[in-house]
Design a protein around this motif. Structure first.
Motif, PDB file in Angstrom:
ATOM      1  N   ALA A  99       5.255   3.895   8.047  1.00  0.00           N
ATOM      2  CA  ALA A  99       4.619   4.219   8.991  1.00  0.00           C
ATOM      3  C   ALA A  99       3.867   4.697   8.488  1.00  0.00           C
ATOM      4  O   ALA A  99       2.556   4.515   9.142  1.00  0.00           O
ATOM      5  CB  ALA A  99       5.554   4.951   9.911  1.00  0.00           C
ATOM      6  N   GLN A 100       3.212   5.692   7.613  1.00  0.00           N
ATOM      7  CA  GLN A 100       2.021   6.408   7.172  1.00  0.00           C
ATOM      8  C   GLN A 100       1.006   5.156   7.026  1.00  0.00           C
ATOM      9  O   GLN A 100       0.114   4.816   7.739  1.00  0.00           O
ATOM     10  CB  GLN A 100       2.125   7.257   5.898  1.00  0.00           C
ATOM     11  N   SER A 101       1.502   3.700   6.032  1.00  0.00           N
ATOM     12  CA  SER A 101       0.143   2.987   5.282  1.00  0.00           C
ATOM     13  C   SER A 101       0.544   2.230   6.428  1.00  0.00           C
ATOM     14  O   SER A 101      -1.157   1.841   7.164  1.00  0.00           O
ATOM     15  CB  SER A 101       1.570   1.839   4.145  1.00  0.00           C
ATOM     16  N   GLN A 156      -0.099   2.808   9.872  1.00  0.00           N
ATOM     17  CA  GLN A 156      -0.770   3.473  10.396  1.00  0.00           C
ATOM     18  C   GLN A 156      -2.333   3.909  10.109  1.00  0.00           C
ATOM     19  O   GLN A 156      -3.637   3.525  10.979  1.00  0.00           O
ATOM     20  CB  GLN A 156      -0.617   5.347  11.163  1.00  0.00           C
ATOM     21  N   LEU A 157      -2.173   3.648   8.819  1.00  0.00           N
ATOM     22  CA  LEU A 157      -3.697   4.183   8.009  1.00  0.00           C
ATOM     23  C   LEU A 157      -4.420   2.565   8.136  1.00  0.00           C
ATOM     24  O   LEU A 157      -5.605   2.224   7.886  1.00  0.00           O
ATOM     25  CB  LEU A 157      -3.531   4.508   6.313  1.00  0.00           C
ATOM     26  N   VAL A 158      -4.129   1.382   7.160  1.00  0.00           N
ATOM     27  CA  VAL A 158      -4.388   0.076   7.333  1.00  0.00           C
ATOM     28  C   VAL A 158      -4.823  -0.496   8.804  1.00  0.00           C
ATOM     29  O   VAL A 158      -6.211  -1.042   8.608  1.00  0.00           O
ATOM     30  CB  VAL A 158      -2.957  -0.535   6.684  1.00  0.00           C
ATOM     31  N   PHE A 159      -3.769  -0.178   9.546  1.00  0.00           N
ATOM     32  CA  PHE A 159      -4.359  -0.518  11.251  1.00  0.00           C
ATOM     33  C   PHE A 159      -5.724   0.045  11.666  1.00  0.00           C
ATOM     34  O   PHE A 159      -5.910  -0.864  12.016  1.00  0.00           O
ATOM     35  CB  PHE A 159      -2.919  -0.364  11.967  1.00  0.00           C
ATOM     36  N   THR A 160      -5.518   1.353  11.452  1.00  0.00           N
ATOM     37  CA  THR A 160      -6.579   1.935  11.669  1.00  0.00           C
ATOM     38  C   THR A 160      -7.799   1.573  10.991  1.00  0.00           C
ATOM     39  O   THR A 160      -9.534   1.509  12.262  1.00  0.00           O
ATOM     40  CB  THR A 160      -6.344   3.688  12.118  1.00  0.00           C
ATOM     41  N   VAL A 161      -8.183   1.285  10.281  1.00  0.00           N
ATOM     42  CA  VAL A 161      -9.321   0.523   9.584  1.00  0.00           C
ATOM     43  C   VAL A 161      -9.345  -0.423   9.559  1.00  0.00           C
ATOM     44  O   VAL A 161     -10.490  -0.862  10.194  1.00  0.00           O
ATOM     45  CB  VAL A 161      -8.470   0.664   7.801  1.00  0.00           C
ATOM     46  N   VAL A 210       0.979  -1.387   0.071  1.00  0.00           N
ATOM     47  CA  VAL A 210       0.238  -0.040  -0.449  1.00  0.00           C
ATOM     48  C   VAL A 210       0.878   1.489   0.187  1.00  0.00           C
ATOM     49  O   VAL A 210       0.824   2.196  -0.858  1.00  0.00           O
ATOM     50  CB  VAL A 210      -0.891   0.246   1.320  1.00  0.00           C
ATOM     51  N   ALA A 211       1.996   1.615   0.616  1.00  0.00           N
ATOM     52  CA  ALA A 211       3.053   2.405   0.254  1.00  0.00           C
ATOM     53  C   ALA A 211       3.434   3.036  -0.462  1.00  0.00           C
ATOM     54  O   ALA A 211       3.353   3.551  -0.948  1.00  0.00           O
ATOM     55  CB  ALA A 211       3.898   2.319   2.078  1.00  0.00           C
ATOM     56  N   ARG A 212       3.987   1.702  -1.183  1.00  0.00           N
ATOM     57  CA  ARG A 212       4.280   1.836  -2.642  1.00  0.00           C
ATOM     58  C   ARG A 212       3.389   2.373  -3.727  1.00  0.00           C
ATOM     59  O   ARG A 212       3.979   3.052  -4.720  1.00  0.00           O
ATOM     60  CB  ARG A 212       4.931   0.284  -2.625  1.00  0.00           C
ATOM     61  N   ARG A 213       1.929   2.136  -3.170  1.00  0.00           N
ATOM     62  CA  ARG A 213       1.517   2.203  -4.266  1.00  0.00           C
ATOM     63  C   ARG A 213       0.838   3.465  -4.034  1.00  0.00           C
ATOM     64  O   ARG A 213       0.570   4.473  -5.107  1.00  0.00           O
ATOM     65  CB  ARG A 213       0.210   1.171  -3.911  1.00  0.00           C
ATOM     66  N   PHE A 214       0.707   4.043  -3.105  1.00  0.00           N
ATOM     67  CA  PHE A 214      -0.140   5.205  -3.027  1.00  0.00           C
ATOM     68  C   PHE A 214       1.442   6.062  -2.188  1.00  0.00           C
ATOM     69  O   PHE A 214       0.913   7.114  -2.004  1.00  0.00           O
ATOM     70  CB  PHE A 214      -1.075   5.498  -1.985  1.00  0.00           C
ATOM     71  N   LEU A 219      -5.203  12.952   9.043  1.00  0.00           N
ATOM     72  CA  LEU A 219      -4.275  13.130  10.183  1.00  0.00           C
ATOM     73  C   LEU A 219      -3.033  12.298   9.275  1.00  0.00           C
ATOM     74  O   LEU A 219      -2.163  13.102  10.179  1.00  0.00           O
ATOM     75  CB  LEU A 219      -5.490  12.296  11.053  1.00  0.00           C
ATOM     76  N   THR A 220      -3.486  11.428   8.837  1.00  0.00           N
ATOM     77  CA  THR A 220      -2.255  10.916   8.262  1.00  0.00           C
ATOM     78  C   THR A 220      -1.039  12.224   7.198  1.00  0.00           C
ATOM     79  O   THR A 220       0.149  12.453   7.641  1.00  0.00           O
ATOM     80  CB  THR A 220      -2.069   9.951   7.556  1.00  0.00           C
ATOM     81  N   GLY A 221      -1.339  12.892   6.633  1.00  0.00           N
ATOM     82  CA  GLY A 221      -0.975  14.413   6.040  1.00  0.00           C
ATOM     83  C   GLY A 221      -0.351  15.055   7.359  1.00  0.00           C
ATOM     84  O   GLY A 221       0.928  15.529   6.826  1.00  0.00           O
TER      85      GLY A 221
END
Length: 190
Positions: free
Chosen positions: A137-139, A141-146, A128-132, A185-187
């Motif tokens: 760490a951001q990926s 955080q996002l994937v875990f939260t969701v 997900v990090a590579r794709r977007f 928030l990730t931004g």
């Protein structure tokens, strides 16, 4: 001089493989899982199963891990933006939790997540990090939260959707709001 042929094994062929145990356990469901039930489904004695699986907790962990690993994670390459991907990911995860009653703790609790499940999750987060264009760490955080919130909501709302496939509109709205907020928030955390 010819080599001797290997001797064939004696007795019954081995029937208690990890795959067969997982298949039987998934068929029974985590909520109704028992050593007795899996042994009966495999056509073996409980003692024979205990030689392969140390006990009920190990059996539950094996079945949860296999159900998770067999779940076809949505491919992030199919979406044009991160929000659309995370929404599709959450709906897929929702279906996983509804199809496998009792799996949520094995997806949410650190003490129940196996090393194999963790590795699979980390590989997905890196993809997900590579794709977007995110940091890992951001990926994460996002994937875990969701995933965390989706699993918790899906598990507690199972009785509202006995079919297990459809998501209540208010729950879906909540997941969309969570995704939008988490991305924002990730931004800021970047």
């Amino acid at each position: 001089m010819t080599e001797p042929k290997p001797r064939s094994g004696r007795g019954r062929p081995r029937t208690i493989t990890r795959e067969r145990v997982a298949d039987a356990g998934i068929g029974l469901g985590l909520a109704q899982l028992s050593v007795v039930g899996v042994a009966a489904a495999l056509g073996v004695t409980q003692m024979a199963l205990y030689k392969r699986v140390g006990g009920l907790e190990e059996l539950r962990s094996l079945v949860a891990e296999e159900a998770f690993l067999r779940w076809p994670l949505p491919d992030p390459e199919e979406d044009v933006d991160l929000g659309a991907y995370l929404h599709r990911f959450s709906l897929s995860l929702w279906r996983l939790v509804h199809r496998h009653a009792g799996i949520a703790p094995y997806l949410l609790r650190r003490d129940l997540i196996t090393d194999t499940m963790l590795q699979h999750t980390q590989e997905h987060q890196a993809q997900v990090a590579r794709r977007f264009g995110l940091t890992v760490a951001q990926s994460s955080q996002l994937v875990f939260t969701v995933a965390y919130h989706c699993c918790a909501i899906a598990d507690t709302s199972r009785s509202e959707a006995p079919e297990g496939e459809s998501i209540e509109p208010l729950h879906e709205f909540g997941l969309k709001a969570l995704i939008a907020g988490a991305i924002a928030l990730t931004g800021e955390d970047g």
